[in-house]
Write a protein that holds these residues in place. Structure first.
Motif, short mmCIF file in Angstrom:
data_model
loop_
_atom_site.label_atom_id
_atom_site.label_comp_id
_atom_site.label_asym_id
_atom_site.label_seq_id
_atom_site.Cartn_x
_atom_site.Cartn_y
_atom_site.Cartn_z
N THR A 252 0.82 -1.21 0.00
CA THR A 252 0.00 0.00 0.00
C THR A 252 0.85 1.26 0.00
OG1 THR A 252 -0.05 0.09 2.40
CG2 THR A 252 -1.81 -1.16 1.33
N LYS A 253 0.19 2.37 -0.23
CA LYS A 253 0.79 3.71 -0.17
C LYS A 253 1.92 3.90 -1.18
CE LYS A 253 -0.77 3.75 4.58
NZ LYS A 253 -0.62 4.15 5.96
N MET A 254 1.74 3.25 -2.31
CA MET A 254 2.73 3.40 -3.37
C MET A 254 2.56 4.74 -4.09
SD MET A 254 5.02 1.14 -3.58
CE MET A 254 5.62 1.33 -5.27
N ASP A 255 1.54 5.49 -3.71
CA ASP A 255 1.38 6.84 -4.28
C ASP A 255 2.31 7.82 -3.57
OD1 ASP A 255 -0.42 6.02 -2.15
OD2 ASP A 255 -1.23 8.04 -2.20
N GLY A 256 2.92 7.40 -2.48
CA GLY A 256 3.89 8.25 -1.80
C GLY A 256 5.20 8.26 -2.56
N ASP A 257 6.21 8.91 -1.97
CA ASP A 257 7.44 9.03 -2.76
C ASP A 257 8.44 7.92 -2.46
OD1 ASP A 257 8.26 9.80 -0.32
OD2 ASP A 257 8.78 11.87 -0.85
N THR A 258 7.96 6.84 -1.81
CA THR A 258 8.86 5.73 -1.55
C THR A 258 9.27 5.05 -2.86
OG1 THR A 258 9.01 3.52 -0.62
CG2 THR A 258 6.82 4.31 -1.14
N ARG A 259 10.49 4.54 -2.87
CA ARG A 259 10.94 3.83 -4.07
C ARG A 259 10.41 2.41 -4.08
NH1 ARG A 259 16.30 5.73 -4.85
NH2 ARG A 259 16.85 3.75 -5.78
N GLY A 260 9.94 1.95 -2.94
CA GLY A 260 9.26 0.66 -2.95
C GLY A 260 10.15 -0.55 -2.78
#
Ligand code: GDP
Length: 300
Positions: A252-260
């Motif tokens: 979840t929250k892949m809309d944030g600026d995390t590279r994942g």
């Protein structure tokens, strides 16, 4: 294909130094692998996972003869891109294991730490499946937090999906079992069970999760992971997988600026696929997992 293209492009430019080499050797891939290592660590992939990944690349790359018509940099690019995609890929969001409908409803158990977006993901999944023509029953088994039950009811209204609950002070596996019975009786295709959130990996709640899994013969146990979790995703995944045996994950929250980087950790530690990504707070914000896109994002 375009995501894969940009990944390749990036690797090619970083590794321009390899241009004139004929073969990949421990010596000439050292520099490029350092870049890769740095990129993965910056993306918050956990260190042991990075180490294993780099070792794999080394083993696959060394001794690889550079094919005619491509240069050594391109050859190494292919090895890395293939490895990354293989590690994360082969599965899309439609890889949910659906039961033969004559066997009854497919049961999906959603697990995860509190606040990661688990309840939201339950609603999103119901909507996603509805668009595929499958109707769901949402089942609220977080009997410790009345607010969580209320939240699931609200989400159920939003996505026009019924919610089954028995309030608090009931046994979660029993709620799940009765929910499944109701779905079976009503010919509902899928049962999505929202389980108790927990602040950390907790033995009692793990036991409860296992009991719920057994009581419903769950087809899917999806670990919901906040992409911002970063390095901790590896240990978290290991704990849930060992305790209950997950079949996949929702990031979840892949809309944030995390590279994942958490995606790589989850996959590497459990061997199980990421099946969906959450990309926002809205009910529509759920996407199947795209390995190439993710690989590209992780490399920055
Ligand atoms: P739970 O405790 O794991 O059930 O978490 P919730 O479903 O209550 O979600 C916690 C918060 O994260 C809420 O404010 C959600 O709106 C938000 N959230 C959930 N998924 C996403 C997502 O994919 N992107 C963003 N930006 N926020 C999300």
């Amino acid at each position: 294909a375009s995501a894969f293209g940009s990944l390749t492009e990036r690797l090619n430019s970083v590794w321009a130094t390899l241009k004139d080499e004929d073969d990949l050797s421990l010596e000439n891939i050292k520099g490029p692998l350092k870049d890769i290592r740095r990129a993965l660590l910056e993306a918050d992939v956990s260190l042991p996972v990075v180490r294993r990944f780099i070792k794999n690349i080394e083993q696959k790359a060394i001794g690889t003869r550079v094919t005619k018509g491509v240069n050594a940099g391109q050859q190494l690019t292919k090895v890395v891109a293939d490895e990354l995609c293989e590690l994360m890929g082969g599965f899309g969001g439609d890889s949910l294991a659906f039961k033969d409908p004559s066997m009854g409803p497919t049961v999906i158990l959603m697990a995860g730490l509190q606040g990661v977006g688990k309840t939201t993901a339950c609603g999103k999944l119901a909507l996603y499946l509805k668009k595929q023509g499958k109707d769901s029953l949402l089942v609220a088994t977080d009997v410790y937090r009345p607010a969580a039950i209320e939240q699931l009811k609200r989400l159920g209204e939003q996505v026009k999906t019924p919610v089954f609950d028995m309030g608090v002070r009931v046994d979660p596996p029993e709620v799940a079992r009765l929910g499944l019975e109701k779905a079976r009786a009503e010919g509902i295709d899928v049962v999505i069970i929202d389980t108790a959130g927990r602040l950390q990996v907790d033995v009692h709640l793990m036991e409860e999760l296992r009991a719920t899994k057994i009581a419903t013969a769950a087809d899917e146990i999806l670990l919901v992971v906040d992409a911002m979790t970063g390095q901790e995703a590896a240990a978290l995944t290991a704990a849930f997988d060992e305790a209950v045996g997950i079949t996949g994950a929702v990031l979840t929250k892949m809309d944030g600026d995390t590279r994942g980087g958490a995606a790589l950790s989850v996959r590497e530690v459990s061997g199980k696929p990421i099946k969906f990504t959450g990309v926002g707070e809205k009910m529509e914000a759920l996407e199947p997992f795209y390995p190439e896109r993710m690989a590209s994002r992780i490399l920055g």
